[in-house]
Structures are given as structure tokens and as C-alpha cells.
Design a protein around this motif. Structure first.
Motif, PDB file in Angstrom:
ATOM      1  N   ARG A 171       0.829  -1.209   0.000  1.00  0.00           N
ATOM      2  CA  ARG A 171       0.000   0.000   0.000  1.00  0.00           C
ATOM      3  C   ARG A 171       0.861   1.255   0.000  1.00  0.00           C
ATOM      4  O   ARG A 171       0.600   2.210  -0.739  1.00  0.00           O
ATOM      5  CB  ARG A 171      -0.915   0.001   1.230  1.00  0.00           C
ATOM      6  CG  ARG A 171      -1.771   1.270   1.366  1.00  0.00           C
ATOM      7  CD  ARG A 171      -2.510   1.292   2.690  1.00  0.00           C
ATOM      8  NE  ARG A 171      -1.587   1.295   3.816  1.00  0.00           N
ATOM      9  CZ  ARG A 171      -0.981   2.405   4.261  1.00  0.00           C
ATOM     10  NH1 ARG A 171      -1.189   3.568   3.673  1.00  0.00           N
ATOM     11  NH2 ARG A 171      -0.175   2.338   5.306  1.00  0.00           N
ATOM     12  N   ILE A 172       1.922   1.260   0.838  1.00  0.00           N
ATOM     13  CA  ILE A 172       2.794   2.431   0.923  1.00  0.00           C
ATOM     14  C   ILE A 172       3.503   2.673  -0.403  1.00  0.00           C
ATOM     15  O   ILE A 172       3.597   3.812  -0.876  1.00  0.00           O
ATOM     16  CB  ILE A 172       3.812   2.252   2.067  1.00  0.00           C
ATOM     17  CG1 ILE A 172       3.088   2.400   3.419  1.00  0.00           C
ATOM     18  CG2 ILE A 172       4.952   3.254   1.961  1.00  0.00           C
ATOM     19  CD1 ILE A 172       3.963   2.083   4.621  1.00  0.00           C
ATOM     20  N   LEU A 177       4.082   5.576  -5.621  1.00  0.00           N
ATOM     21  CA  LEU A 177       4.114   5.609  -7.084  1.00  0.00           C
ATOM     22  C   LEU A 177       3.022   6.531  -7.629  1.00  0.00           C
ATOM     23  O   LEU A 177       3.216   7.188  -8.664  1.00  0.00           O
ATOM     24  CB  LEU A 177       3.952   4.199  -7.650  1.00  0.00           C
ATOM     25  CG  LEU A 177       5.083   3.220  -7.298  1.00  0.00           C
ATOM     26  CD1 LEU A 177       4.851   1.876  -7.981  1.00  0.00           C
ATOM     27  CD2 LEU A 177       6.449   3.780  -7.676  1.00  0.00           C
ATOM     28  N   ASP A 178       1.902   6.602  -6.936  1.00  0.00           N
ATOM     29  CA  ASP A 178       0.835   7.512  -7.326  1.00  0.00           C
ATOM     30  C   ASP A 178       1.323   8.964  -7.245  1.00  0.00           C
ATOM     31  O   ASP A 178       1.037   9.784  -8.121  1.00  0.00           O
ATOM     32  CB  ASP A 178      -0.378   7.315  -6.414  1.00  0.00           C
ATOM     33  CG  ASP A 178      -1.600   8.040  -6.929  1.00  0.00           C
ATOM     34  OD1 ASP A 178      -1.921   7.907  -8.128  1.00  0.00           O
ATOM     35  OD2 ASP A 178      -2.249   8.761  -6.138  1.00  0.00           O
ATOM     36  N   ARG A 179       2.105   9.266  -6.215  1.00  0.00           N
ATOM     37  CA  ARG A 179       2.664  10.616  -6.082  1.00  0.00           C
ATOM     38  C   ARG A 179       3.666  10.900  -7.203  1.00  0.00           C
ATOM     39  O   ARG A 179       3.677  11.995  -7.769  1.00  0.00           O
ATOM     40  CB  ARG A 179       3.341  10.777  -4.717  1.00  0.00           C
ATOM     41  CG  ARG A 179       4.104  12.100  -4.561  1.00  0.00           C
ATOM     42  CD  ARG A 179       4.438  12.389  -3.127  1.00  0.00           C
ATOM     43  NE  ARG A 179       5.330  13.528  -2.982  1.00  0.00           N
ATOM     44  CZ  ARG A 179       4.987  14.800  -3.134  1.00  0.00           C
ATOM     45  NH1 ARG A 179       3.736  15.103  -3.468  1.00  0.00           N
ATOM     46  NH2 ARG A 179       5.857  15.775  -2.968  1.00  0.00           N
ATOM     47  N   ILE A 261       5.800   2.666 -14.515  1.00  0.00           N
ATOM     48  CA  ILE A 261       5.415   2.929 -13.116  1.00  0.00           C
ATOM     49  C   ILE A 261       3.939   2.614 -12.901  1.00  0.00           C
ATOM     50  O   ILE A 261       3.561   2.004 -11.891  1.00  0.00           O
ATOM     51  CB  ILE A 261       5.711   4.401 -12.757  1.00  0.00           C
ATOM     52  CG1 ILE A 261       7.220   4.654 -12.782  1.00  0.00           C
ATOM     53  CG2 ILE A 261       5.140   4.747 -11.379  1.00  0.00           C
ATOM     54  CD1 ILE A 261       7.604   6.118 -12.672  1.00  0.00           C
ATOM     55  N   ARG A 262       3.105   3.002 -13.854  1.00  0.00           N
ATOM     56  CA  ARG A 262       1.668   2.756 -13.732  1.00  0.00           C
ATOM     57  C   ARG A 262       1.374   1.257 -13.702  1.00  0.00           C
ATOM     58  O   ARG A 262       0.526   0.799 -12.925  1.00  0.00           O
ATOM     59  CB  ARG A 262       0.936   3.423 -14.898  1.00  0.00           C
ATOM     60  CG  ARG A 262      -0.576   3.488 -14.711  1.00  0.00           C
ATOM     61  CD  ARG A 262      -1.229   4.345 -15.787  1.00  0.00           C
ATOM     62  NE  ARG A 262      -0.898   5.762 -15.595  1.00  0.00           N
ATOM     63  CZ  ARG A 262      -0.098   6.458 -16.403  1.00  0.00           C
ATOM     64  NH1 ARG A 262       0.464   5.886 -17.450  1.00  0.00           N
ATOM     65  NH2 ARG A 262       0.142   7.727 -16.171  1.00  0.00           N
ATOM     66  N   LEU A 268       0.435  -3.806  -7.858  1.00  0.00           N
ATOM     67  CA  LEU A 268       0.397  -3.687  -6.391  1.00  0.00           C
ATOM     68  C   LEU A 268      -1.038  -3.579  -5.890  1.00  0.00           C
ATOM     69  O   LEU A 268      -1.371  -4.084  -4.804  1.00  0.00           O
ATOM     70  CB  LEU A 268       1.173  -2.441  -5.949  1.00  0.00           C
ATOM     71  CG  LEU A 268       2.682  -2.464  -6.093  1.00  0.00           C
ATOM     72  CD1 LEU A 268       3.258  -1.078  -5.927  1.00  0.00           C
ATOM     73  CD2 LEU A 268       3.304  -3.429  -5.075  1.00  0.00           C
ATOM     74  N   ASP A 269      -1.895  -2.936  -6.666  1.00  0.00           N
ATOM     75  CA  ASP A 269      -3.278  -2.696  -6.228  1.00  0.00           C
ATOM     76  C   ASP A 269      -4.190  -3.887  -6.418  1.00  0.00           C
ATOM     77  O   ASP A 269      -5.287  -3.937  -5.875  1.00  0.00           O
ATOM     78  CB  ASP A 269      -3.860  -1.493  -6.992  1.00  0.00           C
ATOM     79  CG  ASP A 269      -3.171  -0.179  -6.615  1.00  0.00           C
ATOM     80  OD1 ASP A 269      -2.531  -0.146  -5.550  1.00  0.00           O
ATOM     81  OD2 ASP A 269      -3.279   0.781  -7.390  1.00  0.00           O
ATOM     82  N   GLU A 270      -3.754  -4.861  -7.224  1.00  0.00           N
ATOM     83  CA  GLU A 270      -4.625  -6.019  -7.492  1.00  0.00           C
ATOM     84  C   GLU A 270      -4.809  -6.876  -6.262  1.00  0.00           C
ATOM     85  O   GLU A 270      -3.845  -7.255  -5.605  1.00  0.00           O
ATOM     86  CB  GLU A 270      -4.017  -6.861  -8.619  1.00  0.00           C
ATOM     87  CG  GLU A 270      -4.143  -6.191  -9.987  1.00  0.00           C
ATOM     88  CD  GLU A 270      -3.510  -7.020 -11.072  1.00  0.00           C
ATOM     89  OE1 GLU A 270      -2.837  -8.041 -10.732  1.00  0.00           O
ATOM     90  OE2 GLU A 270      -3.635  -6.658 -12.250  1.00  0.00           O
TER      91      GLU A 270
END
Length: 270
Positions: A171-172, A177-179, A261-262, A268-270
């Protein structure tokens, strides 16, 4: 450029001066033996520049000073909440017009989220207490003020490992990566990723930064386990620039890097 002397470094510098005087060695002679310019040795002796532990050991060796300088170095570098080199990096970044940074293991501190920074600093600082960790994180977050309101030009090249390495938790890393993607999309930073196994590895010597200023000569800094060492010798700065150009040539384009990166974030989100 003018640097402010720091009390602990001033004390260390006085020890270096005393050891050199006792050995009856001139500043120019010692600088030559250490393969540095006299102005660098002078900055050590006046407490305006931090020296590495290796340098302290080398000074003892050349002056035959029985470990006096190394002991003073250790005393000057006892944990005190924020590493001695943090304020200097922060000061440099406030003055830059351009920044070039290469990172091989982690997302650069300048664009880290607070959670990512906390996890990264905790992992690399065994024995650190909560108060010291909090001070380090506050210092790192303060540095990010330069990303606001007309930021300097910032170019970053990251090894794929720095993007995929899970620090803290999935999550972190996903939030981190979103940032990064947000900063790229808003053109605050230009990030390029070196794909896995590119064939050559010009950045093998480790992370570094090159600072450009509107009215001063360029500087460079290189990371090591206990912090960061600053360099203003033009030959060493040019060498860092050459390496940055080489790793940039191995990297994906900014658009391809954003896609890389996306994709990591989606996994990671899956």
C-alpha cells in the motif's frame, strides 16, 4: 559558495588543524597527500564541510596522529536527531535552478511520501528511536517546499529496482508511485526509469545528485551509508554529469517510464 560552519564540525576541524600543526605538515602538503584541493581541506578545518569517515582515517594515516582525528570524527557524528548533512542538502536545494538525481535503490527523498520516507529511514537506521526518526522525516518533508510555486528543473533517473522494491508495504509503495505519477503529469519532475537488465550499468557506483545554480558553479553530491558527501571540484562534477548522461541514455523515455510505473502500481493494487 559560502557555507555556514556547524559547531560539531568546527570542533572536528580544530582537531584536524591541531594534528596537522603537531605533525608540522602544511595544509597544501596534506591536501596533496589526500588527493584533494587545499580549499577542501580548509573547509574541513573551518567546519564548513562534512568529511567522510574514510577521510578522517586517511588524515590520521598521513599525519601519524594515532586515531585522534577519527575519534573526533566519531564524536562529531553521534546521532543527534538529524544527520549533519541534512541541513546542508536542504540549503543547497533552496538555491538551485536545476537538479539531476540518479537513484538505484529507492524513490528519491525529494519526492517521497511521508509514509514511504518513514519506512525507508527506519529500515536503514538500526537502533533509531521514535524522536530521531520523526526529526528526520520532518526534515525530509521540509525539503519538498521547492516543489511548490515555480520549482526548479528536476531530472531524475531511477533504476527499475527503485520503483518495484516494496518498502513498508504494498500500500505504501502504491501511494508513493501515485505521487510520482502525479508529479510527472504536472511537469514538476521529469522521471525516467532504467529497465531491468539494460546491458550496461554506468550507475553502478551508487546514487548521486548534480546541482546547478543561477549564479554559482555547479556542485555534486554522492550518497553513502552514513549520509552524503558534497563535491565542488569541477572535474568530479563533470564526471557525475557524464555518468548521469550515460544512465539517462539507458533509460526509458518519460512517457514509457510513466507506463512502467503505472503498470507496477496496478499490480500492487490487485
Amino acid at each position: 559558495m559560502t557555507r555556514l560552519a556547524k559547531p560539531k564540525l568546527v570542533e572536528l576541524g580544530l582537531v584536524v588543524q591541531a594534528a596537522r600543526d603537531d605533525a608540522r605538515v602544511k595544509q597544501k602538503e596534506l591536501a596533496s597527500a589526500l588527493s584533494i584541493v587545499p580549499s577542501t581541506l580548509s573547509s574541513y578545518e573551518h567546519g564548513t564541510r562534512a568529511m567522510s569517515e574514510e577521510m578522517a582515517l586517511n588524515i590520521d594515516h598521513h599525519l601519524k596522529s594515532s586515531g585522534v582525528v577519527h575519534r573526533a570524527w566519531k564524536a562529531a557524528h553521534k546521532p543527534a536527531g538529524v544527520p549533519s548533512w541534512y541541513p546542508e542538502v536542504e540549503h543547497l536545494e533552496l538555491m538551485i535552478s536545476e537538479l539531476r538525481e540518479y537513484q538505484s535503490q529507492v524513490i528519491p527523498g525529494l519526492i517521497q511520501t511521508e509514509d514511504y520516507a518513514r519506512s525507508a529511514n527506519f529500515d536503514t537506521s538500526p537502533g533509531i528511536d521514535e524522536a530521531e526518526l520523526n526529526e528526520m522525516i520532518k526534515s525530509r518533508m521540509r525539503r519538498q517546499v521547492i516543489l511548490e510555486n515555480n520549482p526548479p528543473l528536476i531530472y531524475m533517473v531511477l533504476e527499475a529496482t527503485a520503483v518495484t522494491r516494496v518498502i513498508g508495504s504494498r500500500r505504501i509503495l502504491s501511494q508513493q508511485l501515485d505521487r510520482v505519477l502525479s508529479l510527472m503529469e504536472n511537469r514538476v519532475v521529469r522521471v525516467q526509469v532504467v529497465p531491468p537488465n539494460p546491458g550496461t550499468h554506468p550507475g553502478a557506483a551508487g546514487p548521486f545528485r548534480v546541482y546547478s545554480f543561477p549564479d554559482k558553479p555547479m556542485m555534486a553530491s554522492a550518497e553513502h551509508q552514513q549520509g552524503e558527501i558534497q563535491m565542488d571540484d569541477s572535474r568530479r562534477v563533470q564526471a557525475c554529469l557524464a555518468v548521469f548522461t550515460a544512465v539517462q541514455a539507458e533509460a526509458l523515455s518519460p512517457r514509457q517510464s510513466a507506463e512502467f510505473i503505472r503498470k507496477v502500481k496496478e499490480e500492487l493494487d490487485e
